[in-house]
Design a protein around this motif. Structure first.
Motif, mmCIF file in Angstrom:
data_model
loop_
_atom_site.group_PDB
_atom_site.id
_atom_site.type_symbol
_atom_site.label_atom_id
_atom_site.label_comp_id
_atom_site.label_asym_id
_atom_site.label_seq_id
_atom_site.Cartn_x
_atom_site.Cartn_y
_atom_site.Cartn_z
ATOM 1 N N PHE A 28 27.276 13.954 44.293
ATOM 2 C CA PHE A 28 26.972 15.268 44.872
ATOM 3 C C PHE A 28 27.856 15.524 46.092
ATOM 4 O O PHE A 28 27.365 15.872 47.165
ATOM 5 N N SER A 29 29.147 15.355 45.905
ATOM 6 C CA SER A 29 30.120 15.539 46.981
ATOM 7 C C SER A 29 30.693 16.955 46.923
ATOM 8 O O SER A 29 30.331 17.757 46.061
ATOM 9 N N SER A 30 31.628 17.241 47.825
ATOM 10 C CA SER A 30 32.064 18.622 48.034
ATOM 11 C C SER A 30 33.425 18.975 47.429
ATOM 12 O O SER A 30 33.882 20.108 47.590
ATOM 13 N N GLU A 31 34.068 18.050 46.716
ATOM 14 C CA GLU A 31 35.451 18.280 46.297
ATOM 15 C C GLU A 31 35.627 19.554 45.464
ATOM 16 O O GLU A 31 36.615 20.269 45.606
ATOM 17 N N HIS A 32 34.677 19.858 44.594
ATOM 18 C CA HIS A 32 34.833 21.000 43.697
ATOM 19 C C HIS A 32 34.826 22.344 44.424
ATOM 20 O O HIS A 32 35.262 23.350 43.877
ATOM 21 N N ILE A 33 34.320 22.341 45.662
ATOM 22 C CA ILE A 33 34.301 23.577 46.443
ATOM 23 C C ILE A 33 35.716 24.103 46.662
ATOM 24 O O ILE A 33 35.949 25.312 46.724
ATOM 25 N N PHE A 34 36.686 23.192 46.745
ATOM 26 C CA PHE A 34 38.028 23.557 47.181
ATOM 27 C C PHE A 34 38.988 23.865 46.028
ATOM 28 O O PHE A 34 40.155 24.168 46.267
ATOM 29 N N ARG A 35 38.515 23.800 44.798
ATOM 30 C CA ARG A 35 39.416 24.089 43.667
ATOM 31 C C ARG A 35 39.867 25.544 43.692
ATOM 32 O O ARG A 35 41.061 25.838 43.552
ATOM 33 N N THR A 36 38.919 26.458 43.873
ATOM 34 C CA THR A 36 39.270 27.872 43.919
ATOM 35 C C THR A 36 40.222 28.156 45.070
ATOM 36 O O THR A 36 41.151 28.963 44.951
ATOM 37 N N SER A 37 40.007 27.472 46.196
ATOM 38 C CA SER A 37 40.868 27.650 47.368
ATOM 39 C C SER A 37 42.323 27.348 47.034
ATOM 40 O O SER A 37 43.232 28.110 47.390
ATOM 41 N N TYR A 53 40.360 32.795 27.862
ATOM 42 C CA TYR A 53 39.059 32.152 27.986
ATOM 43 C C TYR A 53 38.550 32.352 29.409
ATOM 44 O O TYR A 53 39.302 32.731 30.311
ATOM 45 N N SER A 54 37.271 32.121 29.575
ATOM 46 C CA SER A 54 36.636 32.391 30.865
ATOM 47 C C SER A 54 37.026 31.357 31.920
ATOM 48 O O SER A 54 36.945 30.149 31.674
ATOM 49 N N PHE A 55 37.432 31.827 33.084
ATOM 50 C CA PHE A 55 37.717 30.936 34.204
ATOM 51 C C PHE A 55 36.473 30.166 34.611
ATOM 52 O O PHE A 55 36.538 28.988 34.978
ATOM 53 N N HIS A 56 35.327 30.815 34.548
ATOM 54 C CA HIS A 56 34.081 30.193 35.003
ATOM 55 C C HIS A 56 33.698 28.994 34.115
ATOM 56 O O HIS A 56 33.270 27.960 34.617
ATOM 57 N N PHE A 61 33.883 22.927 33.306
ATOM 58 C CA PHE A 61 34.279 21.730 32.569
ATOM 59 C C PHE A 61 35.248 20.857 33.364
ATOM 60 O O PHE A 61 35.265 19.631 33.191
ATOM 61 N N VAL A 62 36.057 21.460 34.226
ATOM 62 C CA VAL A 62 36.883 20.659 35.134
ATOM 63 C C VAL A 62 35.979 19.881 36.081
ATOM 64 O O VAL A 62 36.171 18.680 36.316
ATOM 65 N N PHE A 63 34.973 20.562 36.616
ATOM 66 C CA PHE A 63 33.982 19.937 37.488
ATOM 67 C C PHE A 63 33.238 18.819 36.758
ATOM 68 O O PHE A 63 33.104 17.698 37.254
ATOM 69 N N PHE A 64 32.773 19.117 35.543
ATOM 70 C CA PHE A 64 31.990 18.162 34.765
ATOM 71 C C PHE A 64 32.826 16.942 34.397
ATOM 72 O O PHE A 64 32.349 15.803 34.453
ATOM 73 N N GLY A 65 34.079 17.162 34.010
ATOM 74 C CA GLY A 65 34.946 16.054 33.615
ATOM 75 C C GLY A 65 35.138 15.041 34.730
ATOM 76 O O GLY A 65 35.129 13.829 34.499
ATOM 77 N N LYS A 66 35.298 15.546 35.954
ATOM 78 C CA LYS A 66 35.468 14.644 37.091
ATOM 79 C C LYS A 66 34.172 13.911 37.411
ATOM 80 O O LYS A 66 34.181 12.727 37.780
ATOM 81 N N LYS A 67 33.058 14.599 37.261
ATOM 82 C CA LYS A 67 31.767 14.007 37.597
ATOM 83 C C LYS A 67 31.321 12.956 36.583
ATOM 84 O O LYS A 67 30.591 12.029 36.920
#
Length: 215
Positions: A28-37, A53-56, A61-67
């Protein structure tokens, strides 16, 4: 020094809690917050928006793959603790899994919503230490939240940071009743709905701002 205890926590249970909440903090870390940035700052978002395809969905799935990698590592660490240090672990029920899954989804939509600030804020890096500090204090990283005064603890324990840290740690320890799990599940789902609405609004407003700047 002797073993002693604090409130309902013995030395062993407090040690287990600190270990669990620290391990959970990795997921439950914060790394995914900064992808859009990063995508906004270097203009890559424009190319992604033109894809069929949808960005969302892609963002999730990028978030899920890392987790997934982090979750697998956490599982192996817990197995090691069970066998080598007599770590007590309760097999999760379907309600336990549902709460963990709900909190995981909340983490994504919470982070994605904060990530939308990238449309207006150039430097997002201060968000990382702030997130870590809030996880330590409001997420129970420094101490279990049920050691706080009752009125204060009841408010903090339903906030997203508590659901990410403290609640998940207590759940894994098997220290939540069915009623408490249901209560926290309702809180988690409520936050998901709230942040989904905020995400949609900020995304649409942010995209207009992004398009006007990059025309």
């Amino acid at each position: 020094m002797g073993g002693g205890s604090v409130e309902s926590y013995s030395l062993n249970t407090m040690t287990e809690y600190i270990i669990i909440v620290a391990l959970i903090g990795v997921i439950f870390s914060s790394e995914h917050i900064f992808r859009t940035s990063g995508l906004v700052r270097n203009g890559t978002l424009t190319n992604i928006l033109f894809r069929p395809y949808s960005f969302h969905i892609e963002n999730f799935f990028v978030f899920f793959g890392k987790k997934v990698i982090e979750i697998l590592i956490l599982i192996f660490v817990i197995i090691g603790l069970i066998f080598f240090v007599n770590f007590k672990f309760n097999l999760p029920s379907y309600l336990d899994i549902l709460l963990l899954f709900s909190n995981f989804i909340l983490l994504f939509i919470f982070g994605a919503t904060l990530g939308n600030l990238s449309f207006w804020v150039i430097q997002m890096w201060p968000m990382k230490p702030l997130y870590g500090s809030l996880m330590a204090i409001l997420g129970g990283g420094l101490f279990p939240l049920d050691l706080l005064p009752n009125y204060l603890g009841k408010v903090i324990e339903v906030l997203p940071f508590s659901l990410f840290g403290y609640v998940n740690a207590k759940l894994i320890q098997g220290n939540l009743s069915t009623e408490q799990i249901s209560y926290f599940l309702l809180a988690s789902i409520t936050w998901i709905l709230i942040f989904t609405i905020i995400y949609i609004i900020t995304w649409r407003l942010g995209l207009k701002n992004y398009e006007s700047v990059n025309m």
